[in-house]
Motif scaffolding. Structure first.
Motif, PDB file in Angstrom:
ATOM      1  N   MET A   1      17.122  54.693  61.775  1.00 47.26           N
ATOM      2  CA  MET A   1      16.728  53.736  60.753  1.00 47.26           C
ATOM      3  C   MET A   1      15.236  53.443  60.771  1.00 47.26           C
ATOM      4  SD  MET A   1      18.797  52.580  58.518  1.00 47.26           S
ATOM      5  CE  MET A   1      18.105  50.990  58.089  1.00 47.26           C
ATOM      6  N   SER A   2      14.581  53.589  61.904  1.00 48.57           N
ATOM      7  CA  SER A   2      13.148  53.302  62.076  1.00 48.57           C
ATOM      8  C   SER A   2      12.824  51.915  61.520  1.00 48.57           C
ATOM      9  CB  SER A   2      12.296  54.401  61.436  1.00 48.57           C
ATOM     10  OG  SER A   2      12.465  54.418  60.033  1.00 48.57           O
ATOM     11  N   GLU A   3      11.888  51.840  60.575  1.00 47.48           N
ATOM     12  CA  GLU A   3      11.448  50.543  60.073  1.00 47.48           C
ATOM     13  C   GLU A   3      12.161  50.124  58.787  1.00 47.48           C
ATOM     14  OE1 GLU A   3       9.421  48.568  61.790  1.00 47.48           O
ATOM     15  OE2 GLU A   3       9.494  50.130  63.315  1.00 47.48           O
ATOM     16  N   ALA A   4      13.092  50.941  58.311  1.00 46.29           N
ATOM     17  CA  ALA A   4      13.786  50.590  57.075  1.00 46.29           C
ATOM     18  C   ALA A   4      14.569  49.295  57.269  1.00 46.29           C
ATOM     19  CB  ALA A   4      14.728  51.725  56.671  1.00 46.29           C
ATOM     20  N   ARG A   5      14.668  48.491  56.214  1.00 47.05           N
ATOM     21  CA  ARG A   5      15.339  47.202  56.305  1.00 47.05           C
ATOM     22  C   ARG A   5      16.832  47.363  56.059  1.00 47.05           C
ATOM     23  NH1 ARG A   5      13.494  43.895  58.978  1.00 47.05           N
ATOM     24  NH2 ARG A   5      11.547  43.616  57.841  1.00 47.05           N
ATOM     25  N   PRO A   6      17.668  47.152  57.057  1.00 48.30           N
ATOM     26  CA  PRO A   6      19.113  47.296  56.855  1.00 48.30           C
ATOM     27  C   PRO A   6      19.721  46.044  56.226  1.00 48.30           C
ATOM     28  CG  PRO A   6      18.670  46.746  59.140  1.00 48.30           C
ATOM     29  CD  PRO A   6      17.326  46.860  58.461  1.00 48.30           C
ATOM     30  N   TRP A   7      20.924  46.198  55.763  1.00 47.41           N
ATOM     31  CA  TRP A   7      21.703  45.103  55.200  1.00 47.41           C
ATOM     32  C   TRP A   7      22.855  44.844  56.152  1.00 47.41           C
ATOM     33  CZ3 TRP A   7      20.597  41.779  51.484  1.00 47.41           C
ATOM     34  CH2 TRP A   7      21.617  41.062  50.843  1.00 47.41           C
ATOM     35  N   LYS A   8      23.066  43.588  56.514  1.00 48.93           N
ATOM     36  CA  LYS A   8      24.099  43.265  57.502  1.00 48.93           C
ATOM     37  C   LYS A   8      25.295  42.594  56.840  1.00 48.93           C
ATOM     38  CE  LYS A   8      23.400  40.078  60.836  1.00 48.93           C
ATOM     39  NZ  LYS A   8      22.068  39.976  60.283  1.00 48.93           N
ATOM     40  N   MET A   9      26.472  43.169  57.043  1.00 51.07           N
ATOM     41  CA  MET A   9      27.722  42.598  56.583  1.00 51.07           C
ATOM     42  C   MET A   9      28.401  41.961  57.790  1.00 51.07           C
ATOM     43  SD  MET A   9      30.832  44.622  54.661  1.00 51.07           S
ATOM     44  CE  MET A   9      29.727  45.178  53.359  1.00 51.07           C
ATOM     45  N   TRP A  10      28.898  40.738  57.636  1.00 55.96           N
ATOM     46  CA  TRP A  10      29.393  40.028  58.810  1.00 55.96           C
ATOM     47  C   TRP A  10      30.586  39.132  58.477  1.00 55.96           C
ATOM     48  CZ3 TRP A  10      29.121  34.732  58.231  1.00 55.96           C
ATOM     49  CH2 TRP A  10      28.236  34.262  57.257  1.00 55.96           C
ATOM     50  N   GLU A  11      31.322  38.802  59.518  1.00 50.59           N
ATOM     51  CA  GLU A  11      32.394  37.811  59.418  1.00 50.59           C
ATOM     52  C   GLU A  11      32.461  37.047  60.732  1.00 50.59           C
ATOM     53  OE1 GLU A  11      36.474  39.859  59.603  1.00 50.59           O
ATOM     54  OE2 GLU A  11      35.108  41.508  59.058  1.00 50.59           O
ATOM     55  N   VAL A  12      32.754  35.773  60.643  1.00 48.53           N
ATOM     56  CA  VAL A  12      32.858  34.898  61.803  1.00 48.53           C
ATOM     57  C   VAL A  12      34.186  34.163  61.724  1.00 48.53           C
ATOM     58  CG1 VAL A  12      31.877  32.926  63.031  1.00 48.53           C
ATOM     59  CG2 VAL A  12      30.350  34.593  61.929  1.00 48.53           C
ATOM     60  N   TRP A  13      34.979  34.289  62.770  1.00 49.69           N
ATOM     61  CA  TRP A  13      36.275  33.628  62.848  1.00 49.69           C
ATOM     62  C   TRP A  13      36.171  32.483  63.848  1.00 49.69           C
ATOM     63  CZ3 TRP A  13      40.290  34.987  59.701  1.00 49.69           C
ATOM     64  CH2 TRP A  13      40.185  36.219  59.030  1.00 49.69           C
ATOM     65  N   VAL A  14      36.517  31.274  63.391  1.00 46.75           N
ATOM     66  CA  VAL A  14      36.397  30.085  64.227  1.00 46.75           C
ATOM     67  C   VAL A  14      37.773  29.439  64.381  1.00 46.75           C
ATOM     68  CG1 VAL A  14      35.191  27.892  64.577  1.00 46.75           C
ATOM     69  CG2 VAL A  14      34.103  29.717  63.222  1.00 46.75           C
ATOM     70  N   THR A  15      38.164  29.166  65.611  1.00 44.30           N
ATOM     71  CA  THR A  15      39.400  28.458  65.884  1.00 44.30           C
ATOM     72  C   THR A  15      39.071  27.099  66.482  1.00 44.30           C
ATOM     73  OG1 THR A  15      40.510  30.557  66.368  1.00 44.30           O
ATOM     74  CG2 THR A  15      41.640  28.540  67.034  1.00 44.30           C
ATOM     75  N   PHE A  16      39.557  26.058  65.843  1.00 47.69           N
ATOM     76  CA  PHE A  16      39.293  24.709  66.301  1.00 47.69           C
ATOM     77  C   PHE A  16      40.457  24.193  67.145  1.00 47.69           C
ATOM     78  CE2 PHE A  16      36.658  25.165  62.529  1.00 47.69           C
ATOM     79  CZ  PHE A  16      35.449  24.611  62.948  1.00 47.69           C
TER      80      PHE A  16
END
Length: 324
Positions: free
Chosen positions: A305-320
């Protein structure tokens, strides 16, 4: 005054984001991505031969007041949520499930909704409108969203919360209408927001997301989205604006998880969050100019990837922690 001096005076009086946005402006979309074109045809009743002019008219009105790059480049036509790897299984399927007797229905919230394109896709995919909520800090975006999608008769306007400020720390709904959804959101989507701010504001946004989430499910609840990332977690400086406007922070996969764990370890959450799972993947975004194709998104090879700007796909699972 000579024209060159006039231009300089105007630039001196122009907000930093507007100067930057002028560098990213397209007069018309080269094509309407297939998913958006289908949405406008089937959900909004806009014939395909009218879509470019219809979209451009709405965009021009938005850009006159908010000259952001996402407006100038028609970036809002990309349906990020529908392309998310969690969309069908964890978003759409959950929101289509019948309500269990005596249990609250699942609610979806899109924070920073812009023109509300993600909510319209969910509605077109069959999600009951009363389960769909969206928020933005600009009421003009809400109005233009209804004009773009021609759906005043389909979605409740009072489910579009404005101002909905993820940086606010208040219980006053006149300053932040998101307060009415505190502890009620089952699925929270927030895309193209974090990369606009510095690290301290990221912590405030994560804290705000946690306040919105349901605490009574005895199961993981979901926050998901996508934004610009970096192969190396670092501050990124824009060339114009105040110090705060210039200072942005871009995460890699490791720093993104560390951010959520740090906030969840703060005193107000430490004894309430019993489990946290953070998933993130870097992607390369490539615009496909074929009118019958959507944007191509491919997994990044972190070694090339070097200096190219990536796009980040994410998910966060929270248990209370279950209520006593």
């Amino acid at each position: 005054m000579p024209s060159q001096q006039v231009a300089q005076v105007m630039e001196d009086r122009t907000p930093a984001f507007e100067i930057e946005a002028r560098q990213r402006y397209h007069e018309k979309p080269q094509n309407v991505p297939k998913a958006m074109s289908n949405l406008l045809s089937s959900y909004s009743g806009v014939p395909k031969h009218e879509q470019v002019s219809h979209i451009t008219r709405v965009r021009d009105e938005a850009y006159a007041q908010f000259p952001y790059p996402c407006m100038g480049t028609f970036r809002f036509l990309d349906l990020d949520l529908a392309r998310h790897r969690a969309y069908k299984e964890h978003v759409l399927n959950t929101l289509l499930q019948p309500a269990s007797p005596g249990e609250p229905e699942p609610l979806f919230l899109d924070c920073g909704c812009c023109l509300g394109q993600e909510v319209r896709k969910l509605a077109a995919d069959g999600v009951p409108p009363h389960r769909l909520w969206a928020s933005d800090i600009e009421p003009k975006f809400i109005q233009l969203g209804f004009e773009l999608f021609r759906d005043e008769d389909k979605l409740p306007r009072d489910h579009f919360l404005c101002p909905g400020n993820v940086l606010a720390d208040t219980e006053d709904p006149s300053e932040d209408q998101l307060t009415i959804l505190n502890d009620k959101v089952s699925i929270l989507s927030i895309s193209a927001v974090f990369h606009l701010f510095g690290l301290d504001d990221h912590k405030r946004i994560v804290n705000r997301c946690l306040r919105l989430l349901r605490k009574d499910t005895n199961a993981p609840v979901l926050v998901l989205g996508a934004h610009a990332g970096s192969l190396k977690a670092e501050n990124h400086q824009r060339g114009v604006g105040t110090e705060r406007e210039r200072s942005l922070f871009l995460h890699n996969e490791e720093s993104w998880e560390a951010l959520w764990r740090e906030v969840c370890d703060q005193p107000q959450w430490k004894d309430k969050v019993v489990a946290l799972e953070v998933k993130a993947k870097m992607f390369r975004r490539v615009r496909n100019e074929d009118p019958d194709a959507d944007e191509i998104v491919t997994l990044c090879d972190l070694n090339t990837m070097s200096e190219a700007r990536p796009w980040k796909m994410w998910e966060v699972w929270v248990t209370f922690k279950p209520a006593p």
